[in-house]
Every structure is written in structure tokens, then in C-alpha cells.
Design an enzyme around this catalytic site. Sequence first.
Site, short mmCIF file in Angstrom:
data_model
loop_
_atom_site.label_atom_id
_atom_site.label_comp_id
_atom_site.label_asym_id
_atom_site.label_seq_id
_atom_site.Cartn_x
_atom_site.Cartn_y
_atom_site.Cartn_z
N SER A 1 43.06 33.40 31.62
CA SER A 1 43.29 34.67 32.31
C SER A 1 44.58 34.58 33.11
O SER A 1 44.98 33.49 33.56
CB SER A 1 42.12 34.91 33.26
OG SER A 1 42.46 35.87 34.23
N TYR B 1 36.41 31.37 40.27
CA TYR B 1 36.47 31.77 38.86
C TYR B 1 37.83 31.37 38.27
O TYR B 1 37.91 30.73 37.22
CB TYR B 1 36.26 33.28 38.73
CG TYR B 1 36.88 33.89 37.50
CD1 TYR B 1 36.31 33.66 36.24
CD2 TYR B 1 38.06 34.64 37.57
CE1 TYR B 1 36.91 34.18 35.10
CE2 TYR B 1 38.66 35.15 36.45
CZ TYR B 1 38.08 34.93 35.21
OH TYR B 1 38.68 35.43 34.09
N LYS C 1 39.15 28.46 35.26
CA LYS C 1 40.06 28.69 34.13
C LYS C 1 41.21 27.68 34.16
O LYS C 1 41.57 27.10 33.12
CB LYS C 1 40.62 30.12 34.15
CG LYS C 1 39.59 31.20 33.87
CD LYS C 1 39.09 31.16 32.43
CE LYS C 1 38.06 32.21 32.12
NZ LYS C 1 37.36 31.98 30.85
N ASN D 1 44.91 42.61 31.98
CA ASN D 1 43.69 43.37 32.31
C ASN D 1 43.17 44.14 31.09
O ASN D 1 43.64 45.24 30.80
CB ASN D 1 43.97 44.35 33.45
CG ASN D 1 44.19 43.63 34.77
OD1 ASN D 1 45.02 42.74 34.88
ND2 ASN D 1 43.43 44.00 35.78
C1 UD1 Z 1 40.49 40.87 38.14
C2 UD1 Z 1 40.51 39.37 38.24
C3 UD1 Z 1 41.08 38.81 36.98
C4 UD1 Z 1 40.34 39.33 35.75
C5 UD1 Z 1 40.40 40.85 35.76
C6 UD1 Z 1 39.61 41.43 34.59
C7 UD1 Z 1 41.49 37.90 40.04
C8 UD1 Z 1 42.17 37.88 41.35
N1 UD1 Z 1 41.26 39.08 39.46
O1 UD1 Z 1 41.82 41.31 38.13
O2 UD1 Z 1 40.98 37.43 37.00
O3 UD1 Z 1 40.92 38.84 34.59
O4 UD1 Z 1 39.85 41.29 36.97
O5 UD1 Z 1 40.08 42.68 34.25
O6 UD1 Z 1 41.14 36.88 39.58
N2 UD1 Z 1 40.85 48.64 42.22
C9 UD1 Z 1 40.56 49.74 43.02
N3 UD1 Z 1 39.25 50.13 43.12
C10 UD1 Z 1 38.23 49.50 42.46
C11 UD1 Z 1 38.54 48.37 41.65
C12 UD1 Z 1 39.86 47.97 41.57
O7 UD1 Z 1 41.44 50.34 43.63
O8 UD1 Z 1 37.07 49.90 42.60
C13 UD1 Z 1 42.25 48.22 42.08
C14 UD1 Z 1 42.56 46.81 42.53
O9 UD1 Z 1 42.91 46.76 43.89
C15 UD1 Z 1 43.73 46.44 41.61
C16 UD1 Z 1 43.44 47.21 40.32
O10 UD1 Z 1 42.54 48.24 40.69
O11 UD1 Z 1 44.94 46.90 42.12
C17 UD1 Z 1 42.80 46.37 39.23
O12 UD1 Z 1 41.64 45.70 39.76
P1 UD1 Z 1 40.57 44.96 38.82
O13 UD1 Z 1 40.21 45.83 37.67
O14 UD1 Z 1 39.48 44.46 39.69
O15 UD1 Z 1 41.40 43.74 38.20
P2 UD1 Z 1 42.26 42.60 38.93
O16 UD1 Z 1 41.90 42.48 40.35
O17 UD1 Z 1 43.68 42.80 38.57
#
Ligand code: UD1
Length: 331
Positions: free
Chosen positions: A124, A148, A152, A178
Site C-alpha cells: 500500500s 497496519y 505492510k 486509493n
Molecule cells: C487509507 C489508509 C491507506 C489505505 C486506504 C484504502 C493510511 C494512513 N491510510 O488511506 O493505507 O490503503 O485507506 O483506500 O494508512 N475522508 C473524509 N471523510 C471520511 C473519510 C475520509 O473527509 O469519512 C477524507 C480523508 O481525510 C482523506 C480522504 O478522504 O483526505 C481519503 O481517506 P480514506 O478513504 O480513508 O483513505 P486514506 O486515508 O487516504
Amino acid sequence: MKILVTGGAGFIGSHTTVELLNSNYEIVMIDNFSNSNKEVLNKIKIITQKDFVFYEGDVQDNILLEKIFSEHNIDVVIHFAGYKAVGESVKQPLKYYENNLYSTIELCQMMEKYKVKKLVFSSSATVYGQPDKLPIKEDSKLMTTNPYGTTKLMIENILKDLAVSDETWSIAILRYFNPIGAHESGLIGENPKDIPNNLMPYIMKVATKELDNLNIFGNDYNTHDGTGVRDYIHVVDLAKGHLKACEKVLKSNGIDAYNLGTGTGYSVLDLVNTFMKVNQVNIPYKIIDRRPGDIASCYADNSYAKEKLNFEATKTIEDMCRDAFNFIKNS
Ligand code: UD1
């Protein structure tokens, strides 16, 4: 050509199995359904009109693993099986270290015993932690911010040591950005059982009115609209990247890591607005505080995967939003 897919009923595993079957690979799958559903197996068969061999169980179950390797002449293993929830890993680190590390070690030991030394491993972009430079290249410094991610990175290091110890191993480490979207049939996709942590599954639950509104974690980042920027890649493109990685490990030795992303970053608001426009649904949202541990921006330099794997994602952010919604409406 026979491929063992661990965790093949999961989100990325199921889409990869579809692409492999469509390309006429023979599939042997193992999954314990810890974060997936038995119905996925039938859906894969419906989409591909092809059959495959399935074993229900855990990769840590040595007896089962031995049975699989002794009954089949496996050419390549694609190892997806593993826990993947960042928040849960912070609360239950031992569960993550135990499961993700032991299963990989036992799998590699069995591969060694049966002289199957070709492996594609699900890593990842989380191994880049807080990137110094964007877009992120494979030789960037590696660091992690949660257990996590550390599993990895530890596995990547174990695999590197293994490849050094015996040059007949051939290993491709795939660092996913993502993954979102779903198969265009609407039959398989991502539908977490609990309240989702990731953005797209959360948007989908708001779209279907299971949840009232989306919380956007901060709009004061140094990005074009203040919300976090990520490299979203359609899961079908990602799945196709695994086929390229299989071709690579089949024809070369050694170990290498490849970014699988599109190379383009979209913000939370870009994704929400595209989802609303493409699907003609409303996604009510609130801006709340930043989520601890989140970074402003993360997107791939995908030139190495293009050069070495001949891999390039082709699907757009609109495709990702349309296919994700199509799946959730069907399920
Ligand atoms: C996270 C994991 C990554 C994993 C990926 C899977 C970390 C730090 N992050 O990434 O390892 O591979 O998920 O897709 O290890 N957001 C909101 N509201 C929400 C959820 C998310 O605003 O309810 C925003 C977050 O702040 C971020 C973006 O959406 O800016 C993407 O978040 P998310 O889908 O959780 O993925 P990551 O944090 O990038």
C-alpha cells in the site's frame, strides 16, 4: 498457468480473480471470509462464466496450505489476505502483526517447500507515510504512521531479505494508492459491514441514505480547495495491474516494488461533487476537524509501473463514481 489467490473474495481479490479468469488463467482461491461474503464466489462465476477451485480457510492453517500446494501445481501466488483497517490496527496492534506477518511467513515457507517462488504481494502507499515530495516515486523514503502500515512495510522487508537469500525468487510488491469503484456489472464491489472508515464507502452509504451525512475531515489543508487530495484508482484498473505483475514475475527473477495509481490527485470535494453529478444524487456533508494522522496530499508517480510493467490506468473519476453507485444500488 495456475494462480493461487489468497483473500480472493475480498474487494481487490475478487476483481483481480475476474480479470485473471477472463485472461484464461486457472485459479485456486483461499479465503476465510473474515471481511468478505460467500456470495462473491458465485458472482465471479456469473461475470466470467468460468469456474475455479475454492478452499475456505486461513492462510495460517498449515495443513490446509500443504493440501493446496500438494494438490495443485501452482505457478504464481497473489497474496491479498490480510487485515486492512487503519483505526482497528491502532487499537489492536497484536491482531494485525500476528495475522498479517504470520500468514505471509507461513505462505512463503510453503512456497519454498513446493518450489513455487513467484509472488505478487499487496502492499500500500501507506508505506510512504508522510511523503517529502509529490508525486511519490518508489524510491522515496519509507515510514509508517500506524500498525497496519507497519505490517505492510515489515512484510516488504521480509520479502526483500528472502529475495536476497535466494535469487530464484521473483517477487512484485504492488503499492496501491486509493482503490475505489466496482465491476461494471454491478455484481461485485466494496460494501463494508460496519460504518466505513474510507471515503468512497462512506459516500455510498450517504447516497443510499443509510447514513445521514458525510463528515469531511478538514478544509484547511494546503490543497486547491483545502480538502485532502488522494490518487483514486478504479479497482478494475488495479486488478489489471496484477495481471501485468504476474507476467513480470513469470519472466524475471528478483524483487521490485511498483506504484499502482493514476498519477492524478483529486480532493474530497472533487470526489463528492463528481459523485453527485454523475449519479444525480445528493450527498449532504459537514466540514469537521482534521482526522489525526491524515496528510494533505498523496499521489503516485506512475512512470515506473508504466515502464516496467507496461501498466497504465485508463478509467476516469467519473467511471469510479458511476460504477461504485451502480454496485451499491444492486446490493
Ligand atoms: C487509507 C489508509 C491507506 C489505505 C486506504 C484504502 C493510511 C494512513 N491510510 O488511506 O493505507 O490503503 O485507506 O483506500 O494508512 N475522508 C473524509 N471523510 C471520511 C473519510 C475520509 O473527509 O469519512 C477524507 C480523508 O481525510 C482523506 C480522504 O478522504 O483526505 C481519503 O481517506 P480514506 O478513504 O480513508 O483513505 P486514506 O486515508 O487516504
